[in-house]
Enzyme design. Structure first.
Site, PDB file in Angstrom:
ATOM      1  N   PRO B 248     -38.179   1.562 -28.685  1.00  0.00           N
ATOM      2  CA  PRO B 248     -37.421   2.799 -28.861  1.00  0.00           C
ATOM      3  C   PRO B 248     -36.242   2.572 -29.811  1.00  0.00           C
ATOM      4  O   PRO B 248     -35.599   1.520 -29.770  1.00  0.00           O
ATOM      5  CB  PRO B 248     -36.916   3.124 -27.457  1.00  0.00           C
ATOM      6  N   ILE B 249     -35.993   3.560 -30.664  1.00  0.00           N
ATOM      7  CA  ILE B 249     -34.916   3.452 -31.647  1.00  0.00           C
ATOM      8  C   ILE B 249     -33.564   3.179 -30.982  1.00  0.00           C
ATOM      9  O   ILE B 249     -32.774   2.386 -31.477  1.00  0.00           O
ATOM     10  CB  ILE B 249     -34.846   4.746 -32.516  1.00  0.00           C
ATOM     11  N   CYS B 250     -33.347   3.769 -29.798  1.00  0.00           N
ATOM     12  CA  CYS B 250     -32.036   3.574 -29.178  1.00  0.00           C
ATOM     13  C   CYS B 250     -31.831   2.125 -28.753  1.00  0.00           C
ATOM     14  O   CYS B 250     -30.731   1.590 -28.813  1.00  0.00           O
ATOM     15  CB  CYS B 250     -31.830   4.544 -28.018  1.00  0.00           C
ATOM     16  N   THR B 251     -32.938   1.465 -28.326  1.00  0.00           N
ATOM     17  CA  THR B 251     -32.844   0.045 -27.987  1.00  0.00           C
ATOM     18  C   THR B 251     -32.520  -0.770 -29.228  1.00  0.00           C
ATOM     19  O   THR B 251     -31.637  -1.631 -29.229  1.00  0.00           O
ATOM     20  CB  THR B 251     -34.171  -0.458 -27.390  1.00  0.00           C
ATOM     21  N   ASN B 254     -28.864   0.201 -30.292  1.00  0.00           N
ATOM     22  CA  ASN B 254     -27.705   0.016 -29.399  1.00  0.00           C
ATOM     23  C   ASN B 254     -27.787  -1.160 -28.433  1.00  0.00           C
ATOM     24  O   ASN B 254     -26.789  -1.807 -28.174  1.00  0.00           O
ATOM     25  CB  ASN B 254     -27.478   1.285 -28.578  1.00  0.00           C
TER      26      ASN B 254
END
EC number: 6.2.1.64
Lengths: 522, 467
Positions: B248-251, B254
């Site tokens: 996932p992009i958020c992983t 961030n």
């Protein structure tokens, strides 16, 4: 791995792979440099330069086996030139077959050394243990049974003798057998995972998990607590381990009730992994049943190398101590977490791994000698998948009527193929037709030989009749597709034995290219 | 053989002379093979250079039926003639499987072989693609492989095409008796399978081209036989594919935890941010080096261990481990089926063979079942239950993610409305406003939605049920 003090630009220049690593990239991702080094030290002896033999060799020369010898005194025939990719068609006819094959195989990889022995008949080396002992593995294709018998006896006479990989094929049918001394595998590449110690947390993990203040946590932090401490925390608040299905369901429900917001995936993960709270990871039976009880007798050195024996003794002693678990693997799967909480957890596992490692090292018996630290690391990381494959002498199955009777019940097709193939090799040798690419055999003679291998009065099943019929059809046919398939299968097994990684085949592997299936006779 | 095996009359000196004395064969040479007396009298120029006893091994199979052989098997000259002078096969891919497939087909007696591959040779191919040498790096795989086979196996004609399978039309594919795929791309396999299914004309038995498909990964692999429209096709089994790991992009942005997260950050976020319009070329070592440096720095910042050059390359190129031995097994299984289909010398595989070599030699042979709602060969509508609030855009997203469909860039329409079309640009613009509307508003009652894809010959009928 880089150290903190290294400058990044230094790392780059040394990190880009060299030519050899680039060439072998796709295989190094399977067996790594340790496996590759073993492959490059290995020496193969291949008896005959048949199409099947050269197919096997092709798949071992390409990945870079150190050295190979083809021993074959045959002259290339018209039939050979038609079915063997490592002969140059009609221009090879009349030339020594092994020499032609070695020349063309060596074109595949200039890192490999190969030689042809064309002045010795195979029959003169099968009993010559001194000659054979120069090799790591001896590969034999369609050897006359009397020679195979002598060869297997020579190679069974001492534990340090080479491995024997033998292939028997006729047309669409074939079988493969590996004879080897007890074979330890540290890197079995098992798909089962090491214990995460959720059922029996080590002290640092337990303390950390218990101390979590989930109620007063910042919401972002709360949504990033890894599921492992969540589970241990939730369980520590119970009186005991959930036992009944009601208790288990209630426990799972309580995990979801810990959520502050609906979309906290870490709690969903905890819910999905909840069974780990009541499911212990027992010490694998491979260790407790097949290895630990035999370390002082049938697995004692020199059967096992002293270093591996020493590690296994230490592992046994380790598991005899409280809390009766394997030393901890430092590998942590990915899970929903913040970087900090994940790295913190990972640090805890690594610290425990290091503690366990020191304990394990202290338990290694002195006679094991110096064991390199990276071997201890590899051993602990893979302890849950460690195996010792005992192995047996070629032909042991055939001398045991109870095993044949059992196979007749549970694997009639495989047994049929095995018996028919054994019988046809015997018949061809008896008729003095070994090496004749046009030899035919009579059904009657073959049936008689098959019946002689079965208990008196056994009637031939349809499966056995069919196998006999198929072998009569093409008794000495080394057809290209079967040869290529065996080339792949035998090379895979050779690679597994040489690298001591992955698990080799036990018993006869029977290959039927009509039904396109494989089976096992044990 | 669905197209029948027309009997070809051959000169006896070519095929039936396989039991001549050894002394003749010993003095035989390639130059003699071109003498007209030894040549077959068949018109095809490729049916030459057979020396006596050339096929002594394979002829044991072709001259005798086995106990399990189909009674229709035309043992002897008829079947040999078909195999050696009539059969025409197409090989897709001249890589790890392709090299093996070409060699096996040539040795088995197929004389007219075509091969398509759009790739050039890389140094990392040399540990298994055994028709290539270091001097060939950079050249076309199809051309090199064809040249090598023709040199090594005299009399076999291999016609290469250095390009894409999509460049060819149905007329081209119609000329072959069967197609063997040795590909590493799911997309190309889907296209080939769907194309052959679409080609089937029930009035014309010749239009049914058996497709044999092989694939490997490390010590594992599979081979299967597809009879388009009759057995399960490639599309029917899409859900058997391992789901690719997607971070996932958020992983990535961030909360990196693994070295892979740092590498993805470098390639997915940092490269476009810093290199702007420059296209990332994962075959360029300088580009990999750049990514590696960035990933390593990020890993250091977050105290993550394990970023290496090799891992960086593996993650960004989606490298699948590959070895010669596994390719040999699977290619042999494919060619063995091609041989059995072309000769009827033995029953062919029905229809899936799976091999796992990591723990012993384990295999599993089974019949993979046809999916009645397969978008390629099924014909039945696929029922999907969705919320009445779902927008068209969300439905499209769902279709792309659904493991058994995985349709890229779908266009959707009903019998009377164009819901959303990916192309041409004017229609795309005209239908774009629909994306934000609810499906339940756009599609009345149980009207069927037709889904088509720009990348596949694909025509899926969806029937929506609202929950």
């Amino acid at each position: 791995m880089t150290t903190e003090s290294q400058d990044i630009s230094d790392v780059i220049t040394s990190a880009a792979p060299d030519a050899k690593t680039r060439r072998y990239d796709r295989q190094l991702r399977l067996w790594a440099s340790t496996g590759q080094a073993r492959l490059e030290e290995a020496r193969l002896l291949v008896l005959s330069a048949s199409a099947t033999s050269t197919s096997i060799l092709k798949n071992l020369v390409l990945p870079g086996v150190g050295h190979f010898t083809i021993l074959d005194d045959a002259i290339t025939s018209a039939a050979d030139a038609g079915n063997n990719f490592f002969l140059e068609g009609p221009s090879s006819i009349g030339k020594p077959r092994a020499q032609e094959a070695v020349r063309l195989l060596l074109e595949l990889n200039d890192g490999v050394v190969g030689e042809a022995i064309t002045d010795k008949p195979i029959s003169t080396v099968v009993g010559d243990l001194e000659f054979l002992s120069k090799y790591t593995i001896v590969i034999a294709h369609n050897l006359p049974p009397s020679q195979l018998d002598t060869l297997s006896k020579s190679l069974w006479s001492t534990a340090s003798a080479p491995i024997l990989l033998t292939v028997n094929s006729s047309g669409f049918l074939a079988e493969i057998f590996i004879q080897h001394a007890p074979h330890p595998i540290i890197e079995s590449h098992t798909e089962s995972l090491p214990s995460l110690r959720i059922y029996d947390p080590f002290p640092a993990l337990l303390e950390y998990s218990k101390g979590l203040d989930l109620d007063n946590m910042d919401p972002t932090v709360h949504a990033h607590v890894p599921y492992i401490p969540i589970l241990i925390h939730a369980r520590s608040r119970l009186d005991g381990i959930p036992k009944t299905s009601e208790e288990k369901a209630a426990f799972k429900k309580s995990l979801l009730e810990l959520k502050k917001k609906q979309d906290e995936e870490n709690f969903d993960e905890a819910y999905a992994q909840a069974y780990r709270v009541w499911a212990p990871t027992p010490i694998p039976s491979n260790l407790t049943q097949h290895i630990f009880p035999h370390l002082e007798d049938k697995l004692a050195p020199p059967v096992l190398p002293p270093s591996i024996h020493g590690l296994l003794v230490a592992l046994k002693r380790f598991t005899e101590r409280e809390p009766h678990v394997l030393p901890l693997s430092p590998a942590l799967p990915d899970m929903k977490a913040s970087t900090e909480s994940y790295i913190h957890l990972q640090r805890m596992y690594k610290d425990r791994f290091n503690t366990d490692k020191e304990v394990l090292k202290s338990l290694i018996p002195e006679e094991a000698g110096d064991i390199p630290d990276d071997l201890v690391d590899t051993f602990i990381k893979n302890a849950h998948g460690v195996q010792v494959v005992i192995g047996e002498q070629y032909g042991a199955f055939d001398k045991d009527p109870s095993r044949i009777a059992n196979a007749l019940e549970i694997a009639p097709k495989d047994l049929g193929v095995h018996l028919a193939l054994q019988a046809v090799r015997e018949e061809i040798e008896a008729a003095g037709k070994s090496g004749d690419a046009l030899a035919r055999v009579e059904r009657e003679a073959l049936t008689k030989r098959v019946l002689a291998k079965l208990a008196k009065g056994t009637e031939l099943s349809e499966e056995i009749e069919e196998a006999i019929g198929e072998v009569i059809r093409a008794p000495v046919a080394d057809i290209p597709n079967t040869a290529a398939m065996l080339g792949g299968m035998v090379a895979q097994e050779a690679i597994k034995m040489i690298t001591r990684q992955y698990v080799p085949q036990s018993g006869y592997c029977v290959v039927d290219c009509i039904d396109m299936r494989t089976g096992v006779l044990v | 053989m669905p197209s029948g095996c027309p009997c070809v009359s051959l000169d006896a000196s070519c095929v039936s002379a396989s039991h001549s004395s050894a002394s003749v064969t010993q003095s035989y040479s390639l130059t003699q093979a071109h003498k007209p007396t030894i040549m077959a009298t068949v018109a095809e120029p490729n049916a030459i250079v057979d020396w006596p006893d050339r096929y002594a091994h394979i002829d044991q199979i072709l001259e005798n039926a086995g106990p399990r052989t189909d009674p229709a098997f035309a043992a002897g000259d008829e079947v040999k003639g078909f195999l050696r002078t009539q059969a025409k096969v197409l090989v897709i891919g001249a890589g790890g499987l392709g090299c093996e497939i070409l060699a096996n087909l040539a040795l088995t007696g197929f004389k007219d072989i075509h091969v398509i591959d759009m790739d050039t040779i890389d140094v990392s191919n040399l540990n298994r693609q055994f028709l290539f040498r270091p001097k060939d790096v950079g050249k076309s795989k199809a051309n090199c492989a064809a040249e090598f086979i023709m040199k090594r196996v005299p009399g076999v004609v291999v016609t290469p095409y250095f390009g894409k399978i999509q460049d060819k039309d149905e007329d081209y594919y119609m000329q072959f008796n069967l197609v063997i795929c040795g590909l590493d791309s799911v997309e190309a396999r889907r296209w080939m399978s769907a194309t052959l299914v679409n080609m089937v004309d029930p009035e014309n038995p010749e239009s049914l081209k058996p497709l044999i498909d092989g694939g490997t990964e490390g010590f594992k692999g599979q081979a299967r036989v597809i009879l388009p429209t009759i057995t399960s096709c490639y599309e029917c089994s899409l859900d058997m594919l391992n789901k690719q790991t997607v971070f996932p992009i958020c992983t990535i942005a961030n909360t990196p935890r693994l070295p892979e997260h740092c590498i993805e950050w470098a390639s997915v976020l940092e490269w476009p941010r810093i290199q702007a319009d420059k296209k990332l070329d994962t075959d360029d070592p300088d580009h990999i080096n750049w990514l590696y440096t960035k990933a390593l720095a990020r890993a250091k910042e977050f105290k993550i261990e394990g970023v290496t050059w090799s891992l960086t390359q593996g993650v960004v190129k989606h490298i699948i481990p590959a070895i010669a031995s596994t390719n040999a097994i699977i290619a042999a299984a494919c060619c063995n089926e091609a041989f059995k289909i072309a000769t009827t010398s033995a029953a062919f595989l029905n229809n899936y063979f799976m091999l796992i070599g990591t723990e012993g030699i384990y295999s599993y042979t089974f019949e993979h079942e046809k999916r009645p709602d397969c978008p390629v060969c099924g014909g039945e509508a696929l029922e999907m239950t969705i919320s009445a609030d779902l927008t068209l855009e969300e439905l499209i997203e769902l279709l792309q993610e659904k493991q058994d469909i995985q349709i890229k860039k779908p266009s959707l329409s009903t019998a009377d409305t164009q819901l959303y079309l990916q192309a041409p640009p004017q229609l795309e613009a005209a239908t774009r406003p629909n994306l934000l509307k609810k499906v339940s508003e756009l599609v009345k009652g149980d009207a069927a939605i037709t889904v088509t894809s720009s990348t596949l010959p694909f025509n899926l009928t969806l029937r929506i049920v609202y929950n």
